[in-house]
Write an enzyme that holds these catalytic residues in place. Structure first.
Site, PDB file in Angstrom:
ATOM      1  N   ILE A  13       0.842  -1.205   0.000  1.00  0.00           N
ATOM      2  CA  ILE A  13       0.000   0.000   0.000  1.00  0.00           C
ATOM      3  C   ILE A  13       0.873   1.250   0.000  1.00  0.00           C
ATOM      4  O   ILE A  13       0.579   2.236  -0.680  1.00  0.00           O
ATOM      5  CB  ILE A  13      -0.970  -0.019   1.206  1.00  0.00           C
ATOM      6  N   ASN A  36       9.161  -6.810   5.214  1.00  0.00           N
ATOM      7  CA  ASN A  36       8.000  -7.382   4.515  1.00  0.00           C
ATOM      8  C   ASN A  36       7.813  -6.696   3.174  1.00  0.00           C
ATOM      9  O   ASN A  36       6.708  -6.467   2.695  1.00  0.00           O
ATOM     10  CB  ASN A  36       6.723  -7.231   5.372  1.00  0.00           C
ATOM     11  N   ASP A  59      14.617   1.044  10.407  1.00  0.00           N
ATOM     12  CA  ASP A  59      13.562   0.352  11.150  1.00  0.00           C
ATOM     13  C   ASP A  59      12.863   1.380  12.033  1.00  0.00           C
ATOM     14  O   ASP A  59      13.533   2.160  12.721  1.00  0.00           O
ATOM     15  CB  ASP A  59      14.200  -0.757  12.021  1.00  0.00           C
ATOM     16  N   SER A 125      -7.518  -0.653  10.387  1.00  0.00           N
ATOM     17  CA  SER A 125      -8.096  -1.793   9.671  1.00  0.00           C
ATOM     18  C   SER A 125      -9.514  -2.067  10.139  1.00  0.00           C
ATOM     19  O   SER A 125      -9.847  -1.849  11.308  1.00  0.00           O
ATOM     20  CB  SER A 125      -7.222  -3.038   9.926  1.00  0.00           C
ATOM     21  N   THR A 127     -10.560  -4.690  10.790  1.00  0.00           N
ATOM     22  CA  THR A 127     -10.473  -5.796  11.739  1.00  0.00           C
ATOM     23  C   THR A 127     -10.860  -5.343  13.145  1.00  0.00           C
ATOM     24  O   THR A 127     -11.237  -6.142  13.992  1.00  0.00           O
ATOM     25  CB  THR A 127      -9.057  -6.410  11.702  1.00  0.00           C
ATOM     26  N   TYR A 150      -2.777  -9.138  15.995  1.00  0.00           N
ATOM     27  CA  TYR A 150      -2.613  -8.102  14.948  1.00  0.00           C
ATOM     28  C   TYR A 150      -3.757  -7.096  15.046  1.00  0.00           C
ATOM     29  O   TYR A 150      -3.534  -5.894  15.137  1.00  0.00           O
ATOM     30  CB  TYR A 150      -2.585  -8.733  13.556  1.00  0.00           C
ATOM     31  N   LYS A 154      -4.030  -2.833  16.244  1.00  0.00           N
ATOM     32  CA  LYS A 154      -4.672  -1.718  15.522  1.00  0.00           C
ATOM     33  C   LYS A 154      -5.623  -0.973  16.464  1.00  0.00           C
ATOM     34  O   LYS A 154      -5.683   0.250  16.479  1.00  0.00           O
ATOM     35  CB  LYS A 154      -5.426  -2.234  14.299  1.00  0.00           C
ATOM     36  N   ASN A 200      -3.470 -14.269   2.310  1.00  0.00           N
ATOM     37  CA  ASN A 200      -4.665 -13.565   1.822  1.00  0.00           C
ATOM     38  C   ASN A 200      -5.203 -14.205   0.539  1.00  0.00           C
ATOM     39  O   ASN A 200      -4.483 -14.823  -0.236  1.00  0.00           O
ATOM     40  CB  ASN A 200      -4.344 -12.081   1.588  1.00  0.00           C
ATOM     41  N   ARG A 295     -11.684 -21.325   8.462  1.00  0.00           N
ATOM     42  CA  ARG A 295     -10.395 -20.912   9.035  1.00  0.00           C
ATOM     43  C   ARG A 295     -10.690 -20.235  10.370  1.00  0.00           C
ATOM     44  O   ARG A 295     -11.521 -19.323  10.424  1.00  0.00           O
ATOM     45  CB  ARG A 295      -9.678 -19.953   8.090  1.00  0.00           C
ATOM     46  N   ASP A 298     -11.765 -16.331  11.318  1.00  0.00           N
ATOM     47  CA  ASP A 298     -12.453 -15.616  10.231  1.00  0.00           C
ATOM     48  C   ASP A 298     -13.795 -15.078  10.714  1.00  0.00           C
ATOM     49  O   ASP A 298     -14.538 -15.790  11.395  1.00  0.00           O
ATOM     50  CB  ASP A 298     -12.725 -16.557   9.052  1.00  0.00           C
TER      51      ASP A 298
END
Ligand code: WQD
Length: 340
Positions: A13, A36, A59, A125, A127, A150, A154, A200, A295, A298
């Site tokens: 992104i 990453n 970093d 996110s 999420t 994760y 956020k 993903n 999964r 999810d």
């Protein structure tokens, strides 16, 4: 030309946002530790931009390294992407995720204050919504317990930003809650570069179509949806990049001590099977897939209510799911050395 720091700017992104910033007349400066992302992404980015984008291998946990970048550049604002983002890995390595994702934000905010940089756009996110009770989700939909460390990082980072502003600092902050980023720059010069086996859906689809993966497993078809498979809001990465540019412009005209949150999605939900069928249509490739077990972690269905970002930022998604899947497939063929 206004300089904007992009942390994690060599990533998926981040690199697309660097293109959008250049197109909007900004000068992006990247810091990335390449944990990453790949340095090869910079070549594609520079080719699209027609010039070399400044990138520091730093970093975000390295305070002196971050401060050195601020010493050398007079930033008008920051876009903070750098974070560990693999849901599954975060359940196996929670301490890595809390340390990396939270400490990097703290160091960045402290450094911004030290150098008088006031504007930051934060990569959050959807999420944070967990499995929402009401759909589509609005920004006032209550956040649920995170499904993973994760996702919890956020939520914690959003709380840090909120409390930072409540302390009265002269900062201006927007958190963008991404839905599912997909697609690639239409030139196929930059795109998603998953490391190892993709977690993903879309990179797994394109790698299966390219023959890199033998087949794709659809994680469950017994959900309460039109075809039993999970629903997500898949947003083209170019639309997502544009939302960051509009968020920066919005911040530049706000009073100091300001915080706002926006959903960034298309406002449409698609099931996994609809994605597969759409991919087969746009790519002309038959996908080898099977239905497997659900999964863990999810959520069943989530998509965005985008009224707020439409009205306040004047932003809306321009690309369709077909566009996203076509661009993802063209990118995959470029990676696989196939001409389309
Ligand atoms: C989408 C759908 C899977 C792979 C997560 C994070 C989000 C963001 C994106 C970081 C789900 C199904 C997937 C496969 C499948 N992360 N699927 N077979 O889980 O919605 O979102 O990644 O930026 O914050 O929460 O994305 O692409 O993993 O899954 O059936 O091989 O595809 O079950 O329904 P997800 P995803």
């Amino acid at each position: 030309m206004k300089k904007i720091l992009i942390t994690g700017g060599a990533g998926y992104i981040g690199s697309h946002t660097a293109v959008a910033l250049i197109n909007a007349g900004f000068e992006p400066v990247i810091i990335d530790n390449f944990s990453n992302s790949e340095k090869s992404a910079l070549a594609g980015l520079n080719k699209i931009c027609g010039r070399e984008i400044t990138c520091y291998e730093v970093d975000c946990l390295d305070r002196s390294g971050v401060e050195k970048v601020f010493l050398e550049n007079d930033f008008s604002g920051v876009i903070h992407f750098a974070a560990s983002k693999a849901v599954g890995e975060s359940t196996r390595l929670p301490l890595k995720y809390y340390a990396n994702n939270i400490d990097s934000l703290l160091i960045l905010l402290e450094t911004m204050s030290k150098f008088g940089v006031k504007d930051i756009v934060f990569s959050s996110s959807c999420t944070v919504y967990g499995q929402p009770k009401e759909l589509p989700v609005t920004e006032s939909t209550p956040r649920q317990d995170a499904e993973s460390p994760y996702g919890n990082t956020k939520k914690i980072c959003e709380d840090i930003l909120r409390d930072f502003i409540l302390s009265g600092v002269d900062s201006r902050i927007v958190a963008l809650r991404y839905f599912n980023p997909v697609g690639a720059h239409p030139s196929s010069e930059i795109g998603e570069l998953p490391i190892g086996v993709p977690a993903n859906l879309i990179p797994f689809v394109t790698q299966t179509a390219a023959g890199i993966r033998e087949k794709i497993t659809v994680f469950g078809n017994d959900y309460d949806t039109t075809d039993g498979t999970c629903v997500r809001d898949y947003i083209h990465v170019m639309d997502l990049a544009d939302a960051h540019v509009k968020a920066l412009a919005y911040l530049s005209v706000q009073k100091l001590n300001f915080y706002d949150i926006f959903n960034v999605g298309t406002g449409r939900g698609n099931t996994v099977l609809e994605v597969i069928q759409t991919f087969e249509k746009v790519s002309g490739q038959k996908l080898n897939y099977e239905i497997g077990p659900r999964r863990s972690g999810d959520i069943e269905k989530v998509w965005a209510n985008t009224d707020k970002i439409n009205k306040v930022l004047g932003w809306e998604a321009k690309y369709s799911l077909e566009d996203s899947l076509r661009d993802s497939w063209n990118w995959q063929m470029k990676l696989s050395g196939k001409k389309n």
